[in-house]
Write an enzyme that holds these catalytic residues in place. Structure first.
Site, mmCIF file in Angstrom:
data_model
loop_
_atom_site.group_PDB
_atom_site.id
_atom_site.type_symbol
_atom_site.label_atom_id
_atom_site.label_comp_id
_atom_site.label_asym_id
_atom_site.label_seq_id
_atom_site.Cartn_x
_atom_site.Cartn_y
_atom_site.Cartn_z
ATOM 1 N N ALA A 68 49.047 24.995 59.120
ATOM 2 C CA ALA A 68 49.162 25.182 60.574
ATOM 3 C C ALA A 68 47.933 25.890 61.149
ATOM 4 O O ALA A 68 47.581 25.668 62.300
ATOM 5 C CB ALA A 68 50.430 25.962 60.904
ATOM 6 N N THR A 69 47.277 26.715 60.357
ATOM 7 C CA THR A 69 46.066 27.383 60.856
ATOM 8 C C THR A 69 45.033 26.333 61.256
ATOM 9 O O THR A 69 44.468 26.373 62.356
ATOM 10 C CB THR A 69 45.464 28.316 59.781
ATOM 11 N N ASN A 115 56.797 33.876 64.615
ATOM 12 C CA ASN A 115 56.865 34.153 63.184
ATOM 13 C C ASN A 115 57.288 35.578 62.862
ATOM 14 O O ASN A 115 57.683 35.875 61.752
ATOM 15 C CB ASN A 115 55.515 33.853 62.524
ATOM 16 N N HIS A 150 54.980 25.137 54.084
ATOM 17 C CA HIS A 150 55.460 26.225 53.218
ATOM 18 C C HIS A 150 56.534 27.112 53.818
ATOM 19 O O HIS A 150 57.080 27.973 53.127
ATOM 20 C CB HIS A 150 54.285 27.056 52.688
ATOM 21 N N THR A 196 39.314 13.883 51.534
ATOM 22 C CA THR A 196 40.291 13.185 50.713
ATOM 23 C C THR A 196 41.661 13.844 50.854
ATOM 24 O O THR A 196 41.779 15.074 50.762
ATOM 25 C CB THR A 196 39.848 13.219 49.229
ATOM 26 N N CYS A 204 50.976 36.713 57.222
ATOM 27 C CA CYS A 204 49.650 36.136 57.433
ATOM 28 C C CYS A 204 48.636 37.201 57.809
ATOM 29 O O CYS A 204 47.446 37.026 57.643
ATOM 30 C CB CYS A 204 49.704 35.083 58.532
HETATM 31 C C1 PLP Z 1 53.641 30.556 63.718
HETATM 32 C C2 PLP Z 1 52.636 30.341 62.637
HETATM 33 N N1 PLP Z 1 51.504 29.686 62.901
HETATM 34 C C3 PLP Z 1 50.585 29.469 61.959
HETATM 35 C C4 PLP Z 1 50.746 29.923 60.680
HETATM 36 C C5 PLP Z 1 49.699 29.636 59.668
HETATM 37 O O1 PLP Z 1 50.103 28.542 58.903
HETATM 38 P P1 PLP Z 1 49.393 28.160 57.529
HETATM 39 O O2 PLP Z 1 49.688 29.282 56.594
HETATM 40 O O3 PLP Z 1 50.032 26.870 57.136
HETATM 41 O O4 PLP Z 1 47.956 27.994 57.814
HETATM 42 C C6 PLP Z 1 51.906 30.644 60.350
HETATM 43 C C7 PLP Z 1 52.150 31.236 59.025
HETATM 44 O O5 PLP Z 1 51.731 30.925 58.011
HETATM 45 C C8 PLP Z 1 52.879 30.844 61.353
HETATM 46 O O6 PLP Z 1 53.997 31.507 61.096
#
Ligand code: PLP
Length: 363
Positions: free
Chosen positions: A50-51, A130, A180, A219, A305
């Protein structure tokens, strides 16, 4: 598992059977993920999580639409994966409005409307927070954006497989996803990009071999993508029953903990993820509380995070908490496999730890 070993081909190898096998696995996962949010397969672009999806959405829109305007609206309680790209864009000359939230963590829709301008190109509001689990009113925000012709991005990392999402009825144009949070592999996610009504343009942030319709080269990681698809399939199938069970456990936990004096529930109790409980505890030292619980409970004070940083949570300070109260906060996340027995233990451990610390004067 077989995609790590038996089906080892590169999905981009269109000329031989090994590539076709990998491609078939990816296609199936793409179908599952798209249908989980009522999107089309062609609207799913795989990323590393998601980042990356947040970065691709925000920077990708900024770069593709800067000639239309340079104003972006987001919220103070967003994940850093949204806040940081916005701040980066400010350095490049974009203007970003970080909207405050109400005391319950929810966005004021009147304020959103008032903040929108002729040159607003993007609104980014997360689906589920989150840290405090609050659910923003996506359909209402989507309608406001649609009526004004502004692109609506939502970070759905905490939402997919946990709450129903329909990108059509909610007028969502871009949505970041990750595997995840729902027991899928780490390091895989996706960005949903609307292709019709309106067709959203995104400037790629990683160029190369042209995979994913040239929007995200590199890839594809077949085993992770297949695992992501399976995790979504399982989460959607279990969602209703799991939500019911987790809500019961969460409500029990809150009922027990709220017997303590000076405990504040962070975020709206109703409009929140059923498995999330976030509390602030007055008159207790935050790090001492966390330390006291660590042998019994896998609990955190802020977001995993950003938990390496010792700064108080920007989400809790946005609710109006002082630095020390924000630091004396606990985030409980109830999982698929937690039992009633375990939650009783957690409740007791929390009551004991707070009482003992207050007695010993660790404030
Ligand atoms: C709301 C939200 N956005 C983004 C992320 C980041 O996602 P990723 O760890 O898949 O990059 C997280 C937590 O990991 C999250 O809780």
């Amino acid at each position: 598992m077989p995609f790590f070993t038996d089906y080892f081909g590169n999905a981009s190898s269109v000329a031989h059977v090994y590539g076709w096998e990998a491609e078939a696995g990816i296609k199936q996962a793409r179908e599952i993920i798209a249908s989980a949010i009522n999107a089309k397969e062609s609207e799913i672009v795989f990323t590393s999580g998601a980042t990356e999806a947040d970065n691709l959405a925000i920077k990708g829109v900024a770069e593709a639409y800067f000639d239309r305007g340079k104003h972006i609206i987001t919220v103070a309680t967003e994940h850093k994966a949204v806040i940081e790209p916005c701040e980066y864009l400010m350095d490049l000359g974009f203007e970003v409005s970080f909207l405050p939230v109400n005391q319950n963590g929810l966005l004021d829709l009147d304020l959103l409307q008032k903040t929108m301008r002729e040159d607003t190109i993007l609104v980014s509001v997360m689906a589920a927070n989150n840290e405090i689990g609050v659910l923003q009113p996506l359909a209402e925000i989507g309608k406001i954006c649609y009526d004004r012709g502004v692109i609506f991005h939502t970070d759905g990392a905490q939402a997919i497989g946990k709450i129903p999402i329909d990108v059509q009825s909610m007028n969502i144009d871009l949505m970041s996803l990750t595997a995840h949070k729902i027991y899928g592999p780490k390091g895989i996610g996706a960005l949903y990009i609307r292709r019709r009504n309106p067709r959203v343009k995104i400037a790629p942030q990683i160029q190369g071999g042209g995979q994913e319709n040239k929007i995200r080269s590199g890839t594809l990681c077949t085993p992770n993508i297949v695992g992501f698809g399976k995790a979504v399939e399982v989460a959607i199938a279990l969602m209703e029953a799991e939500n019911l069970k987790q809500k019961q456990l969460r409500d029990y936990l809150w009922q027990e903990i709220s017997q303590l004096e000076g405990v504040i529930l962070n975020g709206d109790l109703e409009k929140r993820l059923p498995n999330n409980l976030n509390i602030s505890v007055k008159n207790v030292d935050g790090s001492a509380l966390l330390l006291a619980l660590q042998p019994t409970v896998a609990v955190s004070s802020g977001s995993a995070c950003t938990s390496e940083s010792t700064k108080p949570s920007h989400v809790l300070t946005a609710l109006g908490h002082s630095k020390s109260l924000a630091q004396a906060s606990l985030r409980f996340g109830i999982g698929r496999f937690n039992t009633e027995e375990e939650i009783k233990k957690v409740a007791q451990a929390t009551l004991d730890a707070v009482t003992a610390l207050r007695k010993s004067g660790r404030q």
